[in-house]
Scaffold this motif. Structure first.
Motif, mmCIF file in Angstrom:
data_model
loop_
_atom_site.group_PDB
_atom_site.id
_atom_site.type_symbol
_atom_site.label_atom_id
_atom_site.label_comp_id
_atom_site.label_asym_id
_atom_site.label_seq_id
_atom_site.Cartn_x
_atom_site.Cartn_y
_atom_site.Cartn_z
ATOM 1 N N PRO A 74 1.037 4.425 29.634
ATOM 2 C CA PRO A 74 1.871 3.696 28.683
ATOM 3 C C PRO A 74 2.475 2.453 29.318
ATOM 4 N N LYS A 75 2.547 1.373 28.559
ATOM 5 C CA LYS A 75 3.029 0.091 29.071
ATOM 6 C C LYS A 75 4.420 0.212 29.687
ATOM 7 N N GLU A 76 5.313 0.950 29.020
ATOM 8 C CA GLU A 76 6.672 1.084 29.522
ATOM 9 C C GLU A 76 6.693 1.768 30.880
ATOM 10 N N VAL A 77 5.875 2.809 31.043
ATOM 11 C CA VAL A 77 5.807 3.523 32.314
ATOM 12 C C VAL A 77 5.227 2.608 33.387
ATOM 13 N N MET A 78 4.168 1.873 33.057
ATOM 14 C CA MET A 78 3.542 0.966 34.014
ATOM 15 C C MET A 78 4.544 -0.098 34.471
ATOM 16 N N ASP A 79 5.302 -0.674 33.536
ATOM 17 C CA ASP A 79 6.293 -1.693 33.876
ATOM 18 C C ASP A 79 7.378 -1.128 34.786
#
Length: 147
Positions: free
Chosen positions: A129-134
């Protein structure tokens, strides 16, 4: 005659503006419980949310932290490389859920433990997920998948 047309036009514009404001207010009121903000473990530890706030917590499932209880009860920790948050979940976990895997949970932070009502896991070996990656990039932990 022109004055009557002008007055009628102003009334229509005012009524349209009132209807638009009312509709926007009703939509916002209806969505107040449907909006869940994302937080990384470091953000949760730095500024703990209230016990009544429902939010999404994401990161990597910490290695060695997965403990299955009786029935469908599961305990584990989620980390972003900087901080870890203990998680409790009762239910069926996704098939791809595991240690060192990305996940996002929805729930509440009560007495230092995230009580998850829903757990989502990545669906293939390269997705995160983008939020986790960020959040992981911010902590300097993220490693790009090898192709």
């Amino acid at each position: 005659m022109k004055s009557l047309k002008k007055q009628r036009r102003i009334q229509v514009i005012v009524m349209a503006a009132v209807a638009l404001v009312l509709a926007t207010g009703l939509i916002g009121y209806a969505m107040r419980d449907g909006i869940n903000f994302f937080r990384a473990p470091s953000q949760v530890i730095a500024e703990p949310p209230s016990e009544t706030e429902v939010f999404r917590l994401g990161g990597l499932v910490e290695a060695g932290s997965l403990v299955r209880g009786q029935g469908e009860s599961v305990r584990f920790s989620v980390t972003d490389g900087g901080e870890s948050v203990p998680v409790v979940f009762t239910g069926v976990l996704p098939d791809l859920f595991g240690e060192n895997q990305g996940m996002i949970g929805t729930g509440r932070y009560v007495n230092g433990v995230f009580e998850a009502s829903e757990i989502l896991a990545k669906h293939d070996e390269t997705y995160m997920p983008k939020e986790v990656m960020d959040a992981l990039k911010e902590q300097g932990v993220y490693k790009a998948p090898e192709s």
